[in-house]
Design an enzyme around this catalytic site. Structure first.
Site, short mmCIF file in Angstrom:
data_model
loop_
_atom_site.label_atom_id
_atom_site.label_comp_id
_atom_site.label_asym_id
_atom_site.label_seq_id
_atom_site.Cartn_x
_atom_site.Cartn_y
_atom_site.Cartn_z
N ARG A 43 0.82 -1.24 0.00
CA ARG A 43 0.00 0.00 0.00
C ARG A 43 0.84 1.27 0.00
O ARG A 43 0.35 2.33 0.40
CB ARG A 43 -0.98 0.03 1.17
CG ARG A 43 -1.96 -1.14 1.19
CD ARG A 43 -3.15 -0.90 2.10
NE ARG A 43 -3.99 -2.09 2.18
CZ ARG A 43 -3.87 -3.01 3.13
NH1 ARG A 43 -2.97 -2.87 4.07
NH2 ARG A 43 -4.66 -4.07 3.12
N LYS B 55 1.85 11.26 -11.00
CA LYS B 55 0.98 10.37 -11.76
C LYS B 55 1.74 9.10 -12.10
O LYS B 55 2.87 9.15 -12.59
CB LYS B 55 0.54 11.03 -13.06
CG LYS B 55 -0.64 11.96 -12.92
CD LYS B 55 -1.17 12.31 -14.31
CE LYS B 55 -2.30 13.29 -14.24
NZ LYS B 55 -2.78 13.66 -15.60
N GLU C 255 6.79 18.41 -25.30
CA GLU C 255 6.13 18.72 -24.02
C GLU C 255 6.52 20.11 -23.53
O GLU C 255 5.72 20.81 -22.91
CB GLU C 255 6.47 17.66 -22.97
CG GLU C 255 6.04 16.24 -23.30
CD GLU C 255 4.53 15.96 -23.10
OE1 GLU C 255 3.80 16.88 -22.68
OE2 GLU C 255 4.12 14.82 -23.38
N LYS D 152 5.01 23.09 -14.22
CA LYS D 152 4.24 21.90 -13.89
C LYS D 152 4.01 21.80 -12.38
O LYS D 152 2.91 21.48 -11.93
CB LYS D 152 4.94 20.64 -14.40
CG LYS D 152 4.20 19.38 -13.99
CD LYS D 152 4.23 18.29 -14.99
CE LYS D 152 3.29 17.16 -14.54
NZ LYS D 152 3.44 15.96 -15.35
N GLU E 114 -5.94 16.41 -10.09
CA GLU E 114 -6.55 16.71 -11.39
C GLU E 114 -8.06 16.78 -11.34
O GLU E 114 -8.77 16.08 -12.07
CB GLU E 114 -6.10 15.67 -12.45
CG GLU E 114 -6.41 16.15 -13.86
CD GLU E 114 -5.69 15.36 -14.94
OE1 GLU E 114 -4.50 15.07 -14.78
OE2 GLU E 114 -6.34 15.03 -15.94
N ARG F 119 -5.21 21.04 -13.42
CA ARG F 119 -4.14 20.13 -13.85
C ARG F 119 -4.40 19.52 -15.22
O ARG F 119 -3.47 19.21 -15.96
CB ARG F 119 -3.94 19.02 -12.81
CG ARG F 119 -2.81 18.09 -13.18
CD ARG F 119 -2.30 17.24 -12.04
NE ARG F 119 -1.21 16.40 -12.49
CZ ARG F 119 -0.46 15.65 -11.73
NH1 ARG F 119 -0.68 15.63 -10.43
NH2 ARG F 119 0.50 14.92 -12.23
N ASN G 169 -2.84 18.53 -20.27
CA ASN G 169 -3.12 17.55 -21.31
C ASN G 169 -3.42 18.19 -22.66
O ASN G 169 -4.02 17.56 -23.53
CB ASN G 169 -4.32 16.67 -20.88
CG ASN G 169 -3.92 15.72 -19.77
OD1 ASN G 169 -2.82 15.19 -19.77
ND2 ASN G 169 -4.81 15.52 -18.82
N HIS H 229 -3.35 16.18 -25.79
CA HIS H 229 -3.24 14.77 -25.38
C HIS H 229 -4.46 13.92 -25.73
O HIS H 229 -4.33 12.70 -25.86
CB HIS H 229 -2.95 14.67 -23.88
CG HIS H 229 -1.50 14.88 -23.56
ND1 HIS H 229 -0.82 16.03 -23.87
CD2 HIS H 229 -0.58 14.06 -22.97
CE1 HIS H 229 0.43 15.93 -23.48
NE2 HIS H 229 0.61 14.76 -22.93
N HIS I 205 -3.45 10.56 -27.45
CA HIS I 205 -3.74 9.21 -26.99
C HIS I 205 -4.44 8.40 -28.09
O HIS I 205 -4.17 7.22 -28.28
CB HIS I 205 -4.59 9.24 -25.72
CG HIS I 205 -3.84 9.73 -24.52
ND1 HIS I 205 -4.45 10.03 -23.33
CD2 HIS I 205 -2.52 9.97 -24.33
CE1 HIS I 205 -3.54 10.44 -22.46
NE2 HIS I 205 -2.36 10.41 -23.04
N HIS J 208 5.20 9.07 -27.85
CA HIS J 208 4.23 9.92 -27.17
C HIS J 208 4.40 11.40 -27.55
O HIS J 208 3.43 12.09 -27.89
CB HIS J 208 4.34 9.74 -25.65
CG HIS J 208 3.41 10.61 -24.86
ND1 HIS J 208 2.04 10.47 -24.91
CD2 HIS J 208 3.65 11.64 -24.01
CE1 HIS J 208 1.47 11.37 -24.12
NE2 HIS J 208 2.42 12.09 -23.56
#
Lengths: 360, 360
Positions: A119, A141, A183, A225, A235, A239, A243, A246, A250, A263
């Site tokens: 955990r 993330k 980016e 960032k 997010e 946040r 993206n 993105h 994706h 990417h």
């Protein structure tokens, strides 16, 4: 240089310095417990693993090493379990530190393993690609991909430190260097017009691996960032602006098959489509899109996505995590450096995307 | 009755009421988004699934149902992926609510799926066993098992609400009812002497399904557990006291093969060993152990673990999550209702466990 991410009990520093990996006195105290689990890949291991191991072993740590195959295709549950299996077999305890040595894929998979082992255990990010140094290693993330979508299974798990050594970029293939530039351009375009202008003046220097320009750009991207992450760690709002491009990216990556498009390349082409959609929806001046295209071209990044039918685009984008109540949400520019999130109707989208789609 | 878990932005209520599942007006607002994913098992589904679905569908939610096989043997990565696959196939978005309808295994696996889907979606726990009502559904621990250890892969993910309907206990096999009693006795023994005494006076009524005694006991256990979780959400200290008897219990469960011993049974036998170890290490009066044994006996719980060699016990316990710096840590009683965590040397442990081990 140091950029701090202010997140209360989960605050951490980003250290940026050429030669940092060879100076363990600057970071050894971040390694808690007696086990250090280094996760890396077959490309990075021959370059930096032995030196890192040596610097850690000197400080009486037991090291477990997991070397994954290189590439987005290995950002899977299988890789995740490979790390967790190795940690369990070595009887790693709760004080273990996981060290992600590599690019975004390694950071995401190793980060998720650190989030899930008992955990949650300590995580250090050592990003070795420009893309991961300016973007993915900061913010907590973590994720793996699923055949039905990118980054669909994951967790938020902040590292205890991010160690960025721009020297590692000297061994980085140019194609990956360009992905990092995508980016950086995204950060400027969506969040900060002055940084976009700085990128217009420094993209050439970065492509030539000018260490001063690199360190400045990396620090500025990390600062932008970190600010966004501090204001919206999980997010729920701002946040998601990170993206920009993105949603399309994706779809490109999944549509073309993971790994065909990198990417950052997909983000570049995605930003071109997103800028055009922005003009149609928010009235963002078309010069903004032209400036973005020009800068992406200077960075030798692709401006045109692979041809897919609109139905296929729509299907691929309908799984995006920003979606809500069945509508696809996009990050749209209002002007250079100013963006917002908005749902776009299917018809509007189809019209705006005409130049990027083929009939079936 | 309502017990509140005060965790700041992650605070939530535990609602305890006979017939609660048939009163959707009391909980429908906790279901966010347009998708509700009900995770349950083959035993619980025929009893409560149809009614729950009906009550939710009335409120215009789309329902996805995942029915797992029943039992600890299914608390695996495979079950976890089954849930995530179904959610992705149904294009569930970030506002989706996962509902765990079942015992501890369902709560743990469904909870982990909710923690990981798109990096976290809303979770409602509807525990239908006494064990999950008094213990596992409260506090946000989620996990799956690994062949090398129980609950080794997991996350902290608090629910938005816990809905406890003691009526569901009327269909619970007696063996499972006794397992819940084991955790209630644990709460008293490790944390609260007056509650232990209350259990001495009410165990018989609970075994006979007296709804008033059940509701009072469930609420008191939830209140004790909520207090501990509020003070130490991520188990960096006090929360580990809830693991009284569990270091031995996990060894029993893994050693005997998942599912042979039920968790509560293993906890019962584990508490007997832990009480004896407490006497040797902390000087806890031996009458305390006798009182615990007497109460466990009244609840028809096992007092004697399966016979294993000491080396096997030690190997199984050396993977426990409380361990640190290679030493096995135990929750030990100082007196009835007062406990602490302490590392115990191998020799001390071996001597204290003589009555529970066999030579190889």
């Amino acid at each position: 240089m140091q950029v701090d991410v202010h997140l209360g009990a989960r605050a951490y520093p980003i250290l940026i310095e050429a030669g940092l990996l060879a100076k363990p006195q600057k970071w050894i105290d971040f390694i808690h417990g007696k086990h250090a689990v280094i996760v890396t890949n077959t490309t990075v291991a021959p370059l930096y693993l032995a030196a890192l191991q040596k610097n850690i072993v000197q400080h009486h740590k037991k090291i477990i090493t997991v070397v994954l195959e290189d590439g987005e295709a290995y950002k899977t549950g299988t890789s995740l379990m490979q790390i967790l299996d190795a940690m369990l077999a070595a009887k790693c305890d709760r004080k273990t530190t996981v060290i992600a040595l590599g690019g975004g894929v390694i950071g995401d998979v190793a980060g998720l393993a650190a989030a899930l082992y008992m955990r949650g255990v300590t995580l250090i990010q050592i990003p070795t690609t420009l893309l991961s140094q300016v973007d993915s290693s900061v913010g907590g993330k973590t994720a793996i991909n699923h055949p039905l979508g990118k980054n669909m299974i994951g967790a938020f798990h902040q590292p205890i430190a991010v160690l960025i050594d721009p020297d590692t970029l000297t061994t980085l293939p140019k194609r990956e260097l360009r992905c990092g530039l995508a980016e950086m351009i995204k950060h400027g375009a969506a969040l900060d017009a002055p940084y976009f202008e700085w990128m217009q003046n420094n993209t050439k220097a970065i492509l030539e691996l000018d260490l001063s320009a690199l360190a400045t750009g990396i620090a500025e991207s990390c600062r932008l960032k970190a600010g966004v992450v501090e204001r919206d760690e999980r997010e729920s709002g701002e946040r998601a602006l990170l993206n920009f491009g993105h949603t399309f990216a994706h779809a490109i990556e999944v549509g073309a098959g993971y790994g065909t498009w990198f990417h950052g390349e997909a983000v570049a082409a995605g930003m071109v489509i997103a800028a055009q959609l922005s003009s149609a929806v928010t009235g963002c001046p078309s010069e903004v899109g032209q400036k973005i295209q020009a800068l992406l071209a200077e960075a030798h990044l692709p401006l045109t996505p692979p041809k897919m039918s609109f139905d296929r685009w729509y299907e691929l984008m309908s799984l995006d995590k920003k979606n809500n109540a069945g509508k696809i949400h996009f990050v749209l520019l209002e002007s250079l450096g100013v963006s917002r999130i908005q749902a776009v109707e299917r018809e509007t989208l189809q019209q705006s995307m005409q130049g990027f789609t083929v009939s079936v």
